[in-house]
Design a protein around this motif. Structure first.
Motif, PDB file in Angstrom:
ATOM      1  N   LEU A  46       0.856  -1.180   0.000  1.00  0.00           N
ATOM      2  CA  LEU A  46       0.000   0.000   0.000  1.00  0.00           C
ATOM      3  C   LEU A  46       0.893   1.232   0.000  1.00  0.00           C
ATOM      4  CD1 LEU A  46      -2.899  -0.659   2.568  1.00  0.00           C
ATOM      5  CD2 LEU A  46      -3.144  -0.229   0.116  1.00  0.00           C
ATOM      6  N   ASP A  47       0.483   2.281  -0.709  1.00  0.00           N
ATOM      7  CA  ASP A  47       1.214   3.544  -0.678  1.00  0.00           C
ATOM      8  C   ASP A  47       1.276   4.070   0.755  1.00  0.00           C
ATOM      9  OD1 ASP A  47       1.629   3.566  -3.412  1.00  0.00           O
ATOM     10  OD2 ASP A  47      -0.129   4.812  -3.834  1.00  0.00           O
ATOM     11  N   PRO A  48       2.319   4.819   1.100  1.00  0.00           N
ATOM     12  CA  PRO A  48       2.436   5.342   2.474  1.00  0.00           C
ATOM     13  C   PRO A  48       1.197   6.086   2.966  1.00  0.00           C
ATOM     14  CG  PRO A  48       4.492   5.664   1.309  1.00  0.00           C
ATOM     15  CD  PRO A  48       3.512   5.134   0.290  1.00  0.00           C
ATOM     16  N   ASP A  49       0.551   6.862   2.096  1.00  0.00           N
ATOM     17  CA  ASP A  49      -0.609   7.641   2.541  1.00  0.00           C
ATOM     18  C   ASP A  49      -1.928   6.876   2.452  1.00  0.00           C
ATOM     19  OD1 ASP A  49       0.701  10.029   3.301  1.00  0.00           O
ATOM     20  OD2 ASP A  49       0.952  10.554   1.190  1.00  0.00           O
ATOM     21  N   ALA A  50      -1.885   5.649   1.948  1.00  0.00           N
ATOM     22  CA  ALA A  50      -3.093   4.828   1.870  1.00  0.00           C
ATOM     23  C   ALA A  50      -3.348   4.155   3.207  1.00  0.00           C
ATOM     24  CB  ALA A  50      -2.945   3.781   0.777  1.00  0.00           C
ATOM     25  N   THR A  51      -4.615   3.822   3.455  1.00  0.00           N
ATOM     26  CA  THR A  51      -5.003   3.113   4.672  1.00  0.00           C
ATOM     27  C   THR A  51      -5.700   1.806   4.293  1.00  0.00           C
ATOM     28  OG1 THR A  51      -7.210   4.123   4.834  1.00  0.00           O
ATOM     29  CG2 THR A  51      -5.374   5.344   5.832  1.00  0.00           C
ATOM     30  N   GLY A  52      -5.996   0.999   5.322  1.00  0.00           N
ATOM     31  CA  GLY A  52      -6.783  -0.203   5.090  1.00  0.00           C
ATOM     32  C   GLY A  52      -5.991  -1.483   5.199  1.00  0.00           C
ATOM     33  N   THR A  78     -10.980   8.610  -3.304  1.00  0.00           N
ATOM     34  CA  THR A  78     -11.549   9.884  -3.728  1.00  0.00           C
ATOM     35  C   THR A  78     -10.625  10.539  -4.737  1.00  0.00           C
ATOM     36  OG1 THR A  78     -12.670  10.217  -1.615  1.00  0.00           O
ATOM     37  CG2 THR A  78     -12.333  12.164  -2.985  1.00  0.00           C
ATOM     38  N   VAL A  79     -11.201  10.930  -5.861  1.00  0.00           N
ATOM     39  CA  VAL A  79     -10.455  11.607  -6.916  1.00  0.00           C
ATOM     40  C   VAL A  79     -10.736  13.106  -6.833  1.00  0.00           C
ATOM     41  CG1 VAL A  79     -10.100  11.819  -9.410  1.00  0.00           C
ATOM     42  CG2 VAL A  79     -10.615   9.585  -8.409  1.00  0.00           C
ATOM     43  N   THR A  80      -9.677  13.896  -6.908  1.00  0.00           N
ATOM     44  CA  THR A  80      -9.815  15.350  -7.015  1.00  0.00           C
ATOM     45  C   THR A  80      -9.683  15.735  -8.476  1.00  0.00           C
ATOM     46  OG1 THR A  80      -8.912  15.783  -4.819  1.00  0.00           O
ATOM     47  CG2 THR A  80      -8.814  17.592  -6.394  1.00  0.00           C
ATOM     48  N   PHE A  81     -10.691  16.414  -8.996  1.00  0.00           N
ATOM     49  CA  PHE A  81     -10.658  16.865 -10.388  1.00  0.00           C
ATOM     50  C   PHE A  81     -10.060  18.276 -10.481  1.00  0.00           C
ATOM     51  CE2 PHE A  81     -14.522  14.028 -10.467  1.00  0.00           C
ATOM     52  CZ  PHE A  81     -13.928  13.014 -11.196  1.00  0.00           C
ATOM     53  N   ALA A  90      -2.260  13.451  -3.805  1.00  0.00           N
ATOM     54  CA  ALA A  90      -2.276  14.786  -3.204  1.00  0.00           C
ATOM     55  C   ALA A  90      -0.932  15.209  -2.631  1.00  0.00           C
ATOM     56  CB  ALA A  90      -3.347  14.843  -2.108  1.00  0.00           C
ATOM     57  N   GLU A  91      -0.004  14.255  -2.468  1.00  0.00           N
ATOM     58  CA  GLU A  91       1.304  14.591  -1.906  1.00  0.00           C
ATOM     59  C   GLU A  91       2.247  15.217  -2.926  1.00  0.00           C
ATOM     60  OE1 GLU A  91       2.293  14.304   1.439  1.00  0.00           O
ATOM     61  OE2 GLU A  91       0.114  14.137   1.496  1.00  0.00           O
ATOM     62  N   GLY A  92       1.894  15.092  -4.193  1.00  0.00           N
ATOM     63  CA  GLY A  92       2.799  15.561  -5.246  1.00  0.00           C
ATOM     64  C   GLY A  92       2.645  17.026  -5.588  1.00  0.00           C
ATOM     65  N   GLU A  93       3.497  17.459  -6.502  1.00  0.00           N
ATOM     66  CA  GLU A  93       3.486  18.846  -6.996  1.00  0.00           C
ATOM     67  C   GLU A  93       2.501  18.964  -8.146  1.00  0.00           C
ATOM     68  OE1 GLU A  93       6.529  21.733  -9.519  1.00  0.00           O
ATOM     69  OE2 GLU A  93       7.333  20.022  -8.392  1.00  0.00           O
ATOM     70  N   VAL A  94       1.658  19.997  -8.096  1.00  0.00           N
ATOM     71  CA  VAL A  94       0.700  20.213  -9.183  1.00  0.00           C
ATOM     72  C   VAL A  94       1.461  20.612 -10.445  1.00  0.00           C
ATOM     73  CG1 VAL A  94      -1.235  21.603 -10.001  1.00  0.00           C
ATOM     74  CG2 VAL A  94      -1.170  20.837  -7.620  1.00  0.00           C
ATOM     75  N   ILE A  95       1.226  19.879 -11.526  1.00  0.00           N
ATOM     76  CA  ILE A  95       1.941  20.139 -12.774  1.00  0.00           C
ATOM     77  C   ILE A  95       1.021  20.668 -13.879  1.00  0.00           C
ATOM     78  CG2 ILE A  95       3.785  18.496 -12.311  1.00  0.00           C
ATOM     79  CD1 ILE A  95       2.292  16.426 -13.981  1.00  0.00           C
ATOM     80  N   ALA A  96      -0.289  20.613 -13.652  1.00  0.00           N
ATOM     81  CA  ALA A  96      -1.247  21.142 -14.632  1.00  0.00           C
ATOM     82  C   ALA A  96      -2.601  21.332 -13.962  1.00  0.00           C
ATOM     83  CB  ALA A  96      -1.387  20.187 -15.825  1.00  0.00           C
ATOM     84  N   GLY A 195      -6.885  14.861 -13.031  1.00  0.00           N
ATOM     85  CA  GLY A 195      -7.299  14.304 -11.748  1.00  0.00           C
ATOM     86  C   GLY A 195      -6.164  13.608 -11.022  1.00  0.00           C
ATOM     87  N   HIS A 196      -6.329  13.463  -9.721  1.00  0.00           N
ATOM     88  CA  HIS A 196      -5.374  12.728  -8.891  1.00  0.00           C
ATOM     89  C   HIS A 196      -6.096  12.178  -7.662  1.00  0.00           C
ATOM     90  CE1 HIS A 196      -5.189  16.828  -7.100  1.00  0.00           C
ATOM     91  NE2 HIS A 196      -5.072  16.157  -5.960  1.00  0.00           N
ATOM     92  N   VAL A 197      -5.474  11.227  -6.970  1.00  0.00           N
ATOM     93  CA  VAL A 197      -6.069  10.623  -5.780  1.00  0.00           C
ATOM     94  C   VAL A 197      -5.886  11.541  -4.573  1.00  0.00           C
ATOM     95  CG1 VAL A 197      -5.860   8.746  -4.113  1.00  0.00           C
ATOM     96  CG2 VAL A 197      -5.805   8.241  -6.544  1.00  0.00           C
ATOM     97  N   ARG A 198      -6.965  11.755  -3.845  1.00  0.00           N
ATOM     98  CA  ARG A 198      -6.868  12.517  -2.604  1.00  0.00           C
ATOM     99  C   ARG A 198      -6.802  11.585  -1.400  1.00  0.00           C
ATOM    100  NH1 ARG A 198     -11.507  16.519  -0.208  1.00  0.00           N
ATOM    101  NH2 ARG A 198     -12.421  14.496   0.310  1.00  0.00           N
ATOM    102  N   GLU A 199      -7.658  10.546  -1.388  1.00  0.00           N
ATOM    103  CA  GLU A 199      -7.668   9.570  -0.293  1.00  0.00           C
ATOM    104  C   GLU A 199      -7.832   8.180  -0.888  1.00  0.00           C
ATOM    105  OE1 GLU A 199     -10.901  10.653   2.198  1.00  0.00           O
ATOM    106  OE2 GLU A 199      -9.843  12.317   3.167  1.00  0.00           O
TER     107      GLU A 199
END
Length: 301
Positions: A46-52, A78-81, A90-96, A195-199
């Protein structure tokens, strides 16, 4: 002479409800320390910021890890559009950025493109190896990362909730090797809004569910005590997706020594993989060849 491992001879599965902010390896190391176990591993990073669900195997149960890793898994995320990031979360740098926002109907229609056999390009910030080096190491160093698409089976992908125009909560059931971050990225591209993953939360993995997960707080509170053993699931749970055949005590001895032995099986095809049990305990995994099981891996009693 091989060096003897320190720790307890303890076997079984521990279903951890992984918290955000920790790597899967760190969780496994914590569990291994808490149980004073000789050997430990997990069935699916699981990614570091993922839970479960992070299913951790101890001792002989590590031999069943591939069967859980290959099983279907379910994720809620949850996807952020409106924004793409270099890590696809959500941990990354916004590129667009984009001002476009999809309707519910557009999302549901687009999701159909990601169901069934699909090809998926892993995120640049992933553990995929390129020339012996992890992709995320190259990405962090500012190097260009080009990863080949990989096949993925997606059983289902549905819209659960639309909290607002900027977000959508989805549920995906998929096979081995799926990247939820790639789904969010590619869905945003397909909808023309980015889009990117928020949670992200893994709600079940093969036979293990988040509801039965043990927290790290519980593990730390009872570390190094036998009381912690009550949370262990039998190693046989890791074989839930394989058919079971039974054998006698004599056959169990032969199988544990790596030799073919007669088993009682019904309805299995010649060459089909199965696990043999004696008095409910796993003895070996192998191929059913007529009246015998030919073991490929065996379990120490």
């Amino acid at each position: 002479m091989a060096r003897k491992r320190k720790g307890r001879d303890i076997s079984g599965w521990l279903v951890v409800d992984k918290p955000a902010g920790m790597t899967s390896t760190a969780v496994v190391n914590k569990v291994k320390w808490a149980f004073d176990a000789k050997k430990a591993g997990h069935a699916g990073t699981l990614d570091p910021d993922a839970t479960g669900v992070l299913a951790v195997a101890l001792g002989e149960a590590t031999k069943t890890v591939p069967f859980v890793t290959d099983a279907l898994k379910a994720y809620e995320f949850t996807v952020t559009f409106g924004a793409a990031t270099n890590t696809d979360d959500a941990e990354g740098e916004v590129i667009a950025r984009s001002d476009a926002r999809p309707t519910d109907a557009e999302i549901k229609e687009a999701l159909n493109r990601f169901v069934g056999d699909i090809d998926q390009v892993p995120p640049a910030f992933s553990a995929v190896k390129i020339d012996g080096q992890r992709a995320y190491a190259k990405a962090r160093a500012g190097e260009e990362v080009e990863l080949a698409a990989r096949p993925l089976w997606v059983e289902s992908l549905i819209l659960l909730e639309r909290p607002d125009a900027d977000h959508a909560t989805l549920e995906m059931v998929c096979g081995k090797g799926g990247y939820v971050r790639s789904i969010a990225r590619d869905l945003g591209d397909a909808l023309g809004c980015l889009g990117h993953v928020r949670e992200l939360r893994r709600v079940w993995s093969g036979p293990f569910t988040a509801q039965e997960g043990v927290t790290l707080a519980q593990i730390e509170a009872e570390a190094k005590s036998e009381a912690l053993d009550r949370f262990l699931r039998p190693l046989e749970d890791g074989l839930a997706d394989l058919p079971c055949v039974t054998c006698s005590a004599e056959a169990a001895t032969r199988l544990r020594n790596g030799n073919p032995a007669p088993v009682i099986a019904s309805g299995l095809d010649y060459g089909e993989e199965a696990w043999a049990a004696h008095e409910g305990r796993a003895v070996a995994v192998g191929r059913v060849m007529g009246p015998e099981l030919h073991p490929s891996r065996v379990f120490v009693s």
